[in-house]
Each structure stands twice: as structure tokens, then as C-alpha cells.
Enzyme design. Sequence first.
Site, short mmCIF file in Angstrom:
data_model
loop_
_atom_site.label_atom_id
_atom_site.label_comp_id
_atom_site.label_asym_id
_atom_site.label_seq_id
_atom_site.Cartn_x
_atom_site.Cartn_y
_atom_site.Cartn_z
N ILE A 91 -56.14 -53.07 -62.20
CA ILE A 91 -55.75 -51.93 -63.02
C ILE A 91 -55.71 -52.33 -64.48
O ILE A 91 -55.10 -53.34 -64.83
CB ILE A 91 -54.35 -51.42 -62.59
N CYS A 92 -56.35 -51.54 -65.33
CA CYS A 92 -56.31 -51.78 -66.76
C CYS A 92 -55.19 -50.91 -67.34
O CYS A 92 -55.36 -49.70 -67.51
CB CYS A 92 -57.65 -51.43 -67.40
#
Length: 153
Positions: A85-86
Site C-alpha cells: 500500500i502506498c
Amino acid sequence: MQRASRLKRELSLLTAEPPPGITCWQNENRLDNLRAQILGGADTPYEKGIFNLEIVVPERYPFEPPKIRFLTPIYHPNIDSAGRICLDVLKLPPKGAWRPALNISTLLTSIQLLMAEPNPDDPLMADISSEYKYNKQLFLLNAKEWTEKYASQ
């Protein structure tokens, strides 16, 4: 020791008063290995989807953020095919916004918000990001399709 008592406190709070649409529990009685489920939000392409996440709590928690990744495939510009996840709160400064005052509940709520409001300007998946920006209908169709395929019970 600090990590264990803090994690116990956070987990009991997550059990007693979970954020709407979020559950979190210990995996195999290990405090450093948690699982979570996030329900896809209403009026998003992830609606009715149940997304499983893995949370690995580092030795230095809360001075280092937990590593969180999606186990359920999700079609999203800020989440890659490995489930990474960014999101700034998942990274240490200077690049990230993690602070020891944050907790697992806050992180899961932030991820839930990211699902509803993708950030196409900081993508992990460039192709999905440009689809989101320039062909939103196709993006919504693909995201809905993936949700039905991978996140339906």
C-alpha cells in the site's frame, strides 16, 4: 515490553470499539502478526467486498510503523499486485508521516479512506492510476469486477 502492552491495549480497544467496517485480530496467538478485514465502503466500487489484510508489527513499534498489506487482490492505483500500500502514514519520515501517536486503528481507518478516495498522483500502479484519471468509468468497472471476483463471500 512496551510493544506488547501497547499492542494488547490496542487490540482490546479494536475488539471493544472497532471502527465501522473494520475488524482486527491476532493471527495464531502471535502479537506481532495480526489480521484485519475491511469492508468496502458504500458507493465505492469495493462495496460489499470483504478485504483481508496482514499486519506485521516490527520490534520497534510504535517507533516504527507496522507493515500492512492486502491479502485480497484489489484493483486500486495505490495498492500493487503484492498487496503493498502506498500511503504516507505507513512510512517513516522524512518521506512518510508515521508518528508513534498513531495506532493500528488509525492506520486501518486511513486505508479504508484510501480505498474510497484513491490518490492517483502518488500511484504504485501507473496504468490503473491513468485509467482512474482519464477513464473513470472503465476504472470503476474493473474495480467492481475484481471486488466481485476476489472479495465476495
